[in-house]
Scaffold this motif. Sequence first.
Motif, mmCIF file in Angstrom:
data_model
loop_
_atom_site.group_PDB
_atom_site.id
_atom_site.type_symbol
_atom_site.label_atom_id
_atom_site.label_comp_id
_atom_site.label_asym_id
_atom_site.label_seq_id
_atom_site.Cartn_x
_atom_site.Cartn_y
_atom_site.Cartn_z
ATOM 1 N N LEU A 1 0.992 -1.210 0.386
ATOM 2 C CA LEU A 1 0.478 0.379 0.071
ATOM 3 C C LEU A 1 0.785 1.325 -0.286
ATOM 4 C CD1 LEU A 1 -3.227 -1.182 2.642
ATOM 5 C CD2 LEU A 1 -3.176 -0.645 -0.236
ATOM 6 N N LYS A 2 1.885 1.289 0.745
ATOM 7 C CA LYS A 2 2.975 2.362 0.932
ATOM 8 C C LYS A 2 3.550 2.670 -0.857
ATOM 9 C CE LYS A 2 4.628 2.214 5.831
ATOM 10 N NZ LYS A 2 5.357 1.622 6.617
ATOM 11 N N LYS A 3 3.742 2.003 -1.171
ATOM 12 C CA LYS A 3 4.564 1.310 -2.931
ATOM 13 C C LYS A 3 3.085 2.147 -3.240
ATOM 14 C CE LYS A 3 7.057 -1.967 -2.839
ATOM 15 N NZ LYS A 3 7.156 -3.085 -3.361
ATOM 16 N N GLU A 4 1.953 1.962 -3.421
ATOM 17 C CA GLU A 4 0.860 2.038 -4.190
ATOM 18 C C GLU A 4 0.623 3.545 -4.177
ATOM 19 O OE1 GLU A 4 -2.156 -0.267 -3.849
ATOM 20 O OE2 GLU A 4 -3.341 0.513 -5.614
ATOM 21 N N ILE A 5 0.608 3.929 -3.359
ATOM 22 C CA ILE A 5 0.045 5.503 -2.197
ATOM 23 C C ILE A 5 0.613 6.304 -2.931
ATOM 24 C CG2 ILE A 5 -1.340 6.505 -1.104
ATOM 25 C CD1 ILE A 5 -2.713 3.738 -0.666
ATOM 26 N N GLY A 6 2.294 5.729 -2.945
ATOM 27 C CA GLY A 6 3.030 7.275 -2.645
ATOM 28 C C GLY A 6 2.465 8.301 -1.414
ATOM 29 N N ASP A 7 2.849 8.987 -1.572
ATOM 30 C CA ASP A 7 2.108 10.008 -0.325
ATOM 31 C C ASP A 7 0.950 11.065 -0.679
ATOM 32 O OD1 ASP A 7 2.175 11.794 -3.239
ATOM 33 O OD2 ASP A 7 4.259 13.440 -2.360
ATOM 34 N N GLY A 8 0.247 10.593 -1.642
ATOM 35 C CA GLY A 8 -0.756 10.278 -2.129
ATOM 36 C C GLY A 8 -1.875 10.238 -0.747
ATOM 37 N N HIS A 9 -3.785 11.013 -0.947
ATOM 38 C CA HIS A 9 -4.175 10.668 0.058
ATOM 39 C C HIS A 9 -5.198 9.678 -0.357
ATOM 40 C CE1 HIS A 9 -3.283 14.316 3.119
ATOM 41 N NE2 HIS A 9 -2.691 14.269 1.869
ATOM 42 N N VAL A 10 -5.521 8.958 0.309
ATOM 43 C CA VAL A 10 -7.051 7.831 0.469
ATOM 44 C C VAL A 10 -8.003 8.290 1.044
ATOM 45 C CG1 VAL A 10 -7.382 5.754 0.922
ATOM 46 C CG2 VAL A 10 -5.047 6.323 0.014
ATOM 47 N N PRO B 1 -16.078 5.771 -8.588
ATOM 48 C CA PRO B 1 -14.876 6.293 -8.815
ATOM 49 C C PRO B 1 -14.229 7.153 -10.426
ATOM 50 C CG PRO B 1 -14.974 3.854 -8.499
ATOM 51 C CD PRO B 1 -16.411 5.044 -8.050
ATOM 52 N N GLU B 2 -15.207 7.405 -11.153
ATOM 53 C CA GLU B 2 -15.436 7.493 -12.526
ATOM 54 C C GLU B 2 -15.314 8.903 -12.634
ATOM 55 O OE1 GLU B 2 -17.980 5.433 -13.385
ATOM 56 O OE2 GLU B 2 -17.102 4.116 -12.104
ATOM 57 N N ARG B 3 -16.334 9.418 -11.332
ATOM 58 C CA ARG B 3 -16.835 10.768 -11.226
ATOM 59 C C ARG B 3 -16.381 11.721 -10.563
ATOM 60 N NH1 ARG B 3 -23.176 10.395 -10.751
ATOM 61 N NH2 ARG B 3 -23.878 11.176 -9.124
ATOM 62 N N MET B 4 -15.450 10.841 -9.779
ATOM 63 C CA MET B 4 -14.216 11.734 -8.936
ATOM 64 C C MET B 4 -13.041 11.800 -9.469
ATOM 65 S SD MET B 4 -17.033 13.194 -6.693
ATOM 66 C CE MET B 4 -15.763 13.795 -5.932
ATOM 67 N N LYS B 5 -13.208 11.242 -10.279
ATOM 68 C CA LYS B 5 -11.679 10.572 -10.623
ATOM 69 C C LYS B 5 -10.714 10.000 -10.056
ATOM 70 C CE LYS B 5 -11.927 13.673 -15.068
ATOM 71 N NZ LYS B 5 -13.216 13.877 -14.896
ATOM 72 N N LEU B 6 -11.207 9.156 -8.898
ATOM 73 C CA LEU B 6 -10.434 8.357 -8.161
ATOM 74 C C LEU B 6 -9.874 6.671 -8.398
ATOM 75 C CD1 LEU B 6 -12.870 8.894 -4.772
ATOM 76 C CD2 LEU B 6 -10.707 10.234 -5.348
ATOM 77 N N LYS B 7 -8.763 6.845 -8.636
ATOM 78 C CA LYS B 7 -8.006 5.683 -8.120
ATOM 79 C C LYS B 7 -8.430 4.513 -7.241
ATOM 80 C CE LYS B 7 -3.786 6.794 -10.279
ATOM 81 N NZ LYS B 7 -2.664 7.880 -10.490
ATOM 82 N N ILE B 8 -9.091 3.469 -7.595
ATOM 83 C CA ILE B 8 -9.382 2.210 -6.238
ATOM 84 C C ILE B 8 -8.530 1.241 -5.717
ATOM 85 C CG2 ILE B 8 -10.700 -0.021 -6.076
ATOM 86 C CD1 ILE B 8 -12.442 1.863 -6.632
ATOM 87 N N VAL B 9 -7.988 1.532 -4.507
ATOM 88 C CA VAL B 9 -7.410 0.876 -3.597
ATOM 89 C C VAL B 9 -8.169 -0.272 -2.931
ATOM 90 C CG1 VAL B 9 -6.765 2.957 -2.501
ATOM 91 C CG2 VAL B 9 -5.762 1.004 -1.807
ATOM 92 N N GLU B 10 -7.958 -1.524 -2.636
ATOM 93 C CA GLU B 10 -8.320 -2.233 -2.663
ATOM 94 C C GLU B 10 -7.460 -3.443 -1.714
ATOM 95 O OE1 GLU B 10 -9.926 -3.824 -5.876
ATOM 96 O OE2 GLU B 10 -11.783 -4.151 -5.573
ATOM 97 N N PRO B 11 -7.199 -2.877 0.041
ATOM 98 C CA PRO B 11 -6.093 -3.701 0.370
ATOM 99 C C PRO B 11 -6.712 -4.702 1.152
ATOM 100 C CG PRO B 11 -6.783 -1.521 1.187
ATOM 101 C CD PRO B 11 -8.156 -1.952 -0.026
ATOM 102 N N VAL B 12 -7.555 -5.306 1.177
ATOM 103 C CA VAL B 12 -7.457 -6.940 1.331
ATOM 104 C C VAL B 12 -8.626 -8.164 0.021
ATOM 105 C CG1 VAL B 12 -8.201 -6.247 3.824
ATOM 106 C CG2 VAL B 12 -10.437 -6.343 1.948
ATOM 107 N N LYS B 13 -7.859 -7.392 -1.123
ATOM 108 C CA LYS B 13 -8.352 -7.837 -1.975
ATOM 109 C C LYS B 13 -7.922 -9.034 -2.163
ATOM 110 C CE LYS B 13 -5.164 -6.611 -5.980
ATOM 111 N NZ LYS B 13 -4.285 -6.060 -4.692
ATOM 112 N N ASP B 14 -6.656 -9.849 -1.679
ATOM 113 C CA ASP B 14 -6.606 -11.241 -2.017
ATOM 114 C C ASP B 14 -7.529 -11.694 -0.376
ATOM 115 O OD1 ASP B 14 -5.460 -10.431 -3.816
ATOM 116 O OD2 ASP B 14 -3.609 -10.271 -3.616
ATOM 117 N N LEU B 15 -7.900 -12.049 0.369
ATOM 118 C CA LEU B 15 -7.769 -12.423 1.540
ATOM 119 C C LEU B 15 -9.762 -13.336 0.944
ATOM 120 C CD1 LEU B 15 -6.542 -10.060 4.436
ATOM 121 C CD2 LEU B 15 -5.208 -11.883 2.481
#
Length: 502
Positions: A197-206, A342-356
Motif C-alpha cells: 500500500l505504501k508503494k502503491e499510494i506514495g504520498d497520496g491521500h485516500v 470512482p469515475e465521477r470523482m476521478k479516483l483510483k481504486i485501492v483494495e487492501p484486502v482483495k486477496d483475502l
Amino acid sequence: MEDSLHLIARRVRDLGVKAEILHGDTTVAEIQALNPVGVILSGSPHSVLEGGPLPDKRVFELGIPVLGICYGHQLMAHLLGGKVQNKENKEFGKEVVSIKKKTGILKGLVAKEVVWFSHGDQATKLPKGFVITASTKTCAHAGFADEKRRFFGIQFHPEVTHTVHGKKIISNFIFGICKAKKDWDMKSVAKNIIADLKKEIGDGHVVVGISGGVDSLVAATLLYKAIGNRLHAVFVDTGLLRKGEVESVSKSLRSQGFKNLHVIDASEMFLSRLVGVIEPEEKRKIIGHSFVEVFEKALTEELKAYPIGYLAQGTIYPDRVESASTSKHSSKIKSHHNLTLPERMKLKIVEPVKDLYKDEVRRVGEELGLPHALVWRHPFPGPGLAIRIVGEITPERLAILREADAVFTEELKLAGEYEKIWQSFAALLPLKVVGVMGDARTYEYIIALRAVDSIDGMSADWHKMPHELLEKISSAIVGKVRGVNRILYDVTQKPPATIEYE
Ligand code: XMP
C-alpha cells in the motif's frame, strides 16, 4: 464448483502456502510470470467431452508438478493422451477407495480410504507414463500418477472434510512434491499488504467508506498503518445501522490514533426518502443513490482541502474471483454504493484486502489488534436494516428491530453460539398479530430470526440452533422489546430463500 476451487485454495493457504485461483484461459506465460512451485487443476461442473474449459496444454511442459482434482484429473487424462468416458456407474458421495501406491501424494495413507466423489465422467485409459495409484470397484482409475514428471490425478475431492485424509493429500502435494515454502501467515500477509500500500499510494491521500462491516474496517486499518493520517474515512450514518454500530466502530478507529474520521449523520435524509417506499429494489436504489450523494458531498466539503486521489474498498477475494467458466478480469464491485464514485470523482481504486478470504480478513484484523467483537461480527449488508424490514420503513419499526436484533445477538454470544454462525439477525415482518400479556390483549409485530451457516453467502443452510437457546432468545426478545409479541425462527435454506429479508 466455484465453491470447490475456493475450498482448495483455502486448504492450501491454511497449510501456510499462498494459493491463487486462475481462470482456465490463463496463458502459460501468465502462469510462468507468477513463478509457481506447482499447479492444481480443478473446477468445472462440465465434461471434458462436452465443451468443458480446456487449459493450454503447455501447462504440462513447465517442468513443475501438476495435481489434477476431479475435473482436473479428467483433463489430465484427456490432454495427455488417455481417455475419458461418461460411465453408467457414476461416483457420487462417500466411497471407499483402495490405495494401490502409497507414494507421492498418497504417501502415509492406509489401504482403504474414505473419500468424496462428485463427477459423472471417468478416466478409462491412462496416458502414457502413468500408473494407477487408487481405485474403487466401479472406478478403476480413481487415482493415477506419473511420478517421474510429477503429475498426479485423483478423481475424488481431497479439499472436502468427508475425505478423511484429504488434508494429508494436499500437504503431500504442496510440501512433499512441490517443496513449497511456507509464505502465508497472517503476520507476514499484513506486513506485505502494508508495504504494498505504501508503494502503491506514495504520498497520496485516500478516502475510505466505513460501513460497520469487518472488511472495510480491516481495509481502513491496514491503510492507516501504511499512510497514517493521509487516510480519510467517511462513515455515513444512514439511520439503518445496527444498535451501537457508529459508536463502537468510531471508538475502535479513534483509539488507534486515527484522526480523519468523518461520521456524517445523514439518517434524516435517508429515512425521509424512504417514507412510503415498499418495493425492495426501490429501497435499494434510494439508499445507493443517497449514499453516493452524501459521500460526494463529503469529498467536496469536509475533505475539500485534501488532494484525494484514491478510493479504498473492502473488496475481498471471493468478490473478485468468479467461476472458471466466466471470463477473467471479472472483478465485481462489492456494493452498489461505490459504483459511480470512482469515475465521477476521478479516483483510483485501492483494495487492501482483495486477496483475502473472509476468515483471513478476520485473522489479519486480530493481528492488527482490532477488538475481537468487531472482527468476528457477522456480515452486514450495505442497505442495512432497510432490507430487514419487510414493507415500509418507519422510525418505530427501526427502533423495534434494532432492539430485537441486539437482544438476539447478545443471547447468541452469551450461549457461545455466535461464532458458530456465518450470519444472524432479526427481521421485522409488517404484520401485527394478537397476543396476550398479563390480562391484556396485545396487537404487535412479528420478529423473524435468521441464522445461517454458509461459506460466502452464495448458498446457505439454516443454523441448527439448540431448542433451549431458541426458547431463551424468544423469551428475552418478547420480554425486553416493546412492540413484539411473536418470534419465528426461519428454517429455509438458500436457495430457494435468500439470507436477507426484503
Ligand atoms: P442474500 O440476501 O442475497 O444475501 O442471500 C447474501 C449475502 O449478501 C449480503 N448482502 C449484501 N451485502 N450490499 C452488501 O454489501 C448489499 O446490497 C447486499 N445484499 C445482500 C447479505 O447480508 C448476505 O451476507
